[in-house]
Scaffold this motif. Structure first.
Motif, PDB file in Angstrom:
ATOM      1  N   LEU A  48       0.866  -1.213   0.004  1.00  0.00           N
ATOM      2  CA  LEU A  48      -0.052  -0.058  -0.018  1.00  0.00           C
ATOM      3  C   LEU A  48       0.882   1.108   0.043  1.00  0.00           C
ATOM      4  N   GLN A  49       0.797   1.911  -0.846  1.00  0.00           N
ATOM      5  CA  GLN A  49       1.650   3.299  -1.171  1.00  0.00           C
ATOM      6  C   GLN A  49       0.676   4.494  -0.710  1.00  0.00           C
ATOM      7  N   TYR A  50      -0.587   4.461  -0.899  1.00  0.00           N
ATOM      8  CA  TYR A  50      -1.538   5.547  -0.679  1.00  0.00           C
ATOM      9  C   TYR A  50      -2.776   5.017  -0.324  1.00  0.00           C
ATOM     10  N   PRO A  51      -3.764   5.624   0.609  1.00  0.00           N
ATOM     11  CA  PRO A  51      -3.179   6.477   1.734  1.00  0.00           C
ATOM     12  C   PRO A  51      -2.271   5.900   2.786  1.00  0.00           C
ATOM     13  N   GLN A  52      -1.635   6.645   3.406  1.00  0.00           N
ATOM     14  CA  GLN A  52      -0.345   6.315   4.176  1.00  0.00           C
ATOM     15  C   GLN A  52      -0.917   6.748   5.508  1.00  0.00           C
ATOM     16  N   THR A  53      -1.822   7.783   5.702  1.00  0.00           N
ATOM     17  CA  THR A  53      -2.392   8.155   6.946  1.00  0.00           C
ATOM     18  C   THR A  53      -3.839   8.427   6.834  1.00  0.00           C
ATOM     19  N   ASP A  54      -4.464   8.237   8.019  1.00  0.00           N
ATOM     20  CA  ASP A  54      -6.024   8.218   8.114  1.00  0.00           C
ATOM     21  C   ASP A  54      -6.458   9.612   7.498  1.00  0.00           C
ATOM     22  N   GLU A  55      -5.564  10.733   7.408  1.00  0.00           N
ATOM     23  CA  GLU A  55      -6.109  11.847   6.736  1.00  0.00           C
ATOM     24  C   GLU A  55      -6.134  11.982   5.256  1.00  0.00           C
ATOM     25  N   GLN A  56      -5.334  11.082   4.611  1.00  0.00           N
ATOM     26  CA  GLN A  56      -5.391  10.895   3.141  1.00  0.00           C
ATOM     27  C   GLN A  56      -6.240  10.093   2.773  1.00  0.00           C
ATOM     28  N   ILE A  57      -7.251   9.332   3.510  1.00  0.00           N
ATOM     29  CA  ILE A  57      -8.166   8.625   3.197  1.00  0.00           C
ATOM     30  C   ILE A  57      -9.280   9.467   2.530  1.00  0.00           C
ATOM     31  N   ASP A  58     -10.037   9.412   1.386  1.00  0.00           N
ATOM     32  CA  ASP A  58     -10.991  10.392   0.910  1.00  0.00           C
ATOM     33  C   ASP A  58     -12.120   9.382   0.343  1.00  0.00           C
ATOM     34  N   THR A  59     -13.154  10.285   0.008  1.00  0.00           N
ATOM     35  CA  THR A  59     -14.327   9.525  -0.472  1.00  0.00           C
ATOM     36  C   THR A  59     -14.294   9.238  -1.753  1.00  0.00           C
ATOM     37  N   ASP A  60     -13.359  10.083  -2.666  1.00  0.00           N
ATOM     38  CA  ASP A  60     -13.199   9.619  -4.019  1.00  0.00           C
ATOM     39  C   ASP A  60     -12.144   8.562  -4.496  1.00  0.00           C
ATOM     40  N   SER A  61     -12.222   8.142  -5.622  1.00  0.00           N
ATOM     41  CA  SER A  61     -11.174   7.124  -6.152  1.00  0.00           C
ATOM     42  C   SER A  61     -10.260   7.535  -6.987  1.00  0.00           C
ATOM     43  N   ILE A  62      -8.878   6.911  -7.042  1.00  0.00           N
ATOM     44  CA  ILE A  62      -7.869   6.684  -8.017  1.00  0.00           C
ATOM     45  C   ILE A  62      -8.660   6.243  -9.362  1.00  0.00           C
ATOM     46  N   ILE A  63      -8.975   6.860 -10.343  1.00  0.00           N
ATOM     47  CA  ILE A  63      -9.468   6.272 -11.472  1.00  0.00           C
ATOM     48  C   ILE A  63      -8.387   6.207 -12.708  1.00  0.00           C
ATOM     49  N   SER A  64      -7.342   6.823 -12.620  1.00  0.00           N
ATOM     50  CA  SER A  64      -6.301   6.766 -13.504  1.00  0.00           C
ATOM     51  C   SER A  64      -4.799   6.849 -12.894  1.00  0.00           C
ATOM     52  N   ILE A  65      -4.087   6.141 -13.457  1.00  0.00           N
ATOM     53  CA  ILE A  65      -2.547   6.182 -12.963  1.00  0.00           C
ATOM     54  C   ILE A  65      -1.716   5.876 -14.081  1.00  0.00           C
ATOM     55  N   ASN A  66      -0.725   6.752 -14.336  1.00  0.00           N
ATOM     56  CA  ASN A  66       0.424   6.560 -15.502  1.00  0.00           C
ATOM     57  C   ASN A  66       1.785   6.735 -14.961  1.00  0.00           C
ATOM     58  N   ALA A  67       2.650   5.940 -15.343  1.00  0.00           N
ATOM     59  CA  ALA A  67       4.189   6.173 -14.995  1.00  0.00           C
ATOM     60  C   ALA A  67       4.889   6.487 -16.153  1.00  0.00           C
TER      61      ALA A  67
END
Length: 351
Positions: free
Chosen positions: A267-286
């Motif tokens: 697990l890279q994100y969220p690393q803290t409870d404050e980083q948890i959010d209701t929205d989703s990661i829908i795209s990632i590109n490296a």
């Protein structure tokens, strides 16, 4: 098939100070993320019923050459479009597709030949001026195609709902349906590295499968979890950069990374409870093993320069409109569909 072509010149670049002159010599692209395509930047002289653009997907071959697909919403029947640019979004050429109201995920070999997902699979060989329409398989219901990806100029893959997976070996002219028995899955994401093909099914609890022999055999890869007490994560995208390193992203802004081809996940994100959010990661590109960008359903853009060990937020929540795709092009250039607009950066998103 009757196809209308509209040329549109972008006069002002929103979010920055850039102005495009007649010869383009005065054009300066600002720092950070800025808009290159939106409702306010286009006009259609022959369509007085135009309301707004519904931008759905993008695909860029390099920094300057790329495609955007979507719908033109009107007071009347909507029009599907595939718009191309040869100058990094300064100017767009719109091709409208008659009798069709959905233009989805595109994949282009060059600026002339490409494939587009939609209600069925679409193929063009003349830069989008005309399209041929292909069912996944003769006799199959038109359940829709969510995404298309190619291993090389001949071999490609398409996925959709009800477990639909199809393969082509002739650049998308014909497609063969693979019945793997996953009728409850909606396959929405494909990642390809060499002969390795990962396909992600996004229906809860989800499914990640992999083939390395052209679809003759498939391996089920266990999806990661935070634990029994945490909410169920719905995974939206899979993205590998080589046989070992890849990412899975999904609800509550979760980003998981693997360094062993999916055998184990961190697990890279969220690393803290404050980083948890209701929205989703829908795209990632490296771009490589270090430089990674991610887009959330609420319009936030996350950035990492160390392979996901830490993340910064370049753009906070923007809106709850359509946000679908982010694509790294080079060290500093990237594009994203954020809030039903096409954004670009020439500074890796940094101001």
């Amino acid at each position: 098939m009757r196809v209308k072509i509209v040329f549109i010149v972008l006069i002002t670049v929103l979010g920055g100070c850039g102005i495009l002159g007649d010869n383009g010599n005065n054009y300066e692209e600002p720092d950070g993320w800025f808009t290159v395509l939106s409702d306010s930047l286009v006009s259609f002289n022959d369509d007085e019923n135009f309301q707004e653009l519904d931008v759905s997907n993008l695909f860029f071959l390099d920094e300057n050459h790329g495609w955007v697909t979507g719908r033109l919403q009107r007071n009347g029947p909507d029009k599907a479009f595939a718009a191309s640019t040869n100058d990094g979004g300064r100017n767009w050429k719109f091709n409208f597709i008659d009798n069709y109201t959905r233009a989805g995920d595109p994949f282009f070999f060059d600026m002339e030949k490409g494939i587009m997902a939609g209600n069925v699979i679409h193929r063009t060989s003349d830069g989008g001026s005309s399209w041929t329409h292909r069912m996944i398989q003769s006799g199959e219901p038109a359940v829709g195609v969510t995404t298309v990806k190619f291993q090389n100029q001949f071999i490609g893959w398409a996925t959709g709902p009800f477990g639909a997976i199809a393969k082509t070996t002739d650049s998308g002219v014909t497609w063969n349906y693979l019945d793997l028995g996953y009728n409850e899955d909606r396959f929405e994401s494909i990642s390809i590295v060499g002969n390795d093909v990962w396909i992600l099914g996004a229906i809860d609890p989800g499914r990640l499968i992999k083939t390395s022999d052209g679809g003759e055999s498939w391996q089920n890869i266990p999806l990661p979890s935070r634990g029994e007490d945490d909410p169920l994560i719905r995974f939206d995208k899979v993205h590998f950069i080589n046989k070992s390193n890849g990412w899975l992203v999904g609800s509550y802004r979760h980003i998981f990374h693997t360094a062993d081809g999916g055998n184990t996940w961190t697990l890279q994100y969220p690393q803290t409870d404050e980083q948890i959010d209701t929205d989703s990661i829908i795209s990632i590109n490296a771009l490589d093993s270090l430089n990674v960008l991610a887009l959330t359903s609420a319009g936030a853009i996350l950035s990492s320069k160390n392979g996901g060990q830490s993340w910064g937020i370049q753009v906070p929540k923007n809106n709850n409109s359509i946000n679908t795709t982010i694509q790294f092009i080079s060290e500093n250039v990237a594009y994203a569909i954020n809030g039903n607009r096409v954004f670009k950066t020439v500074t890796r998103g940094e101001k």
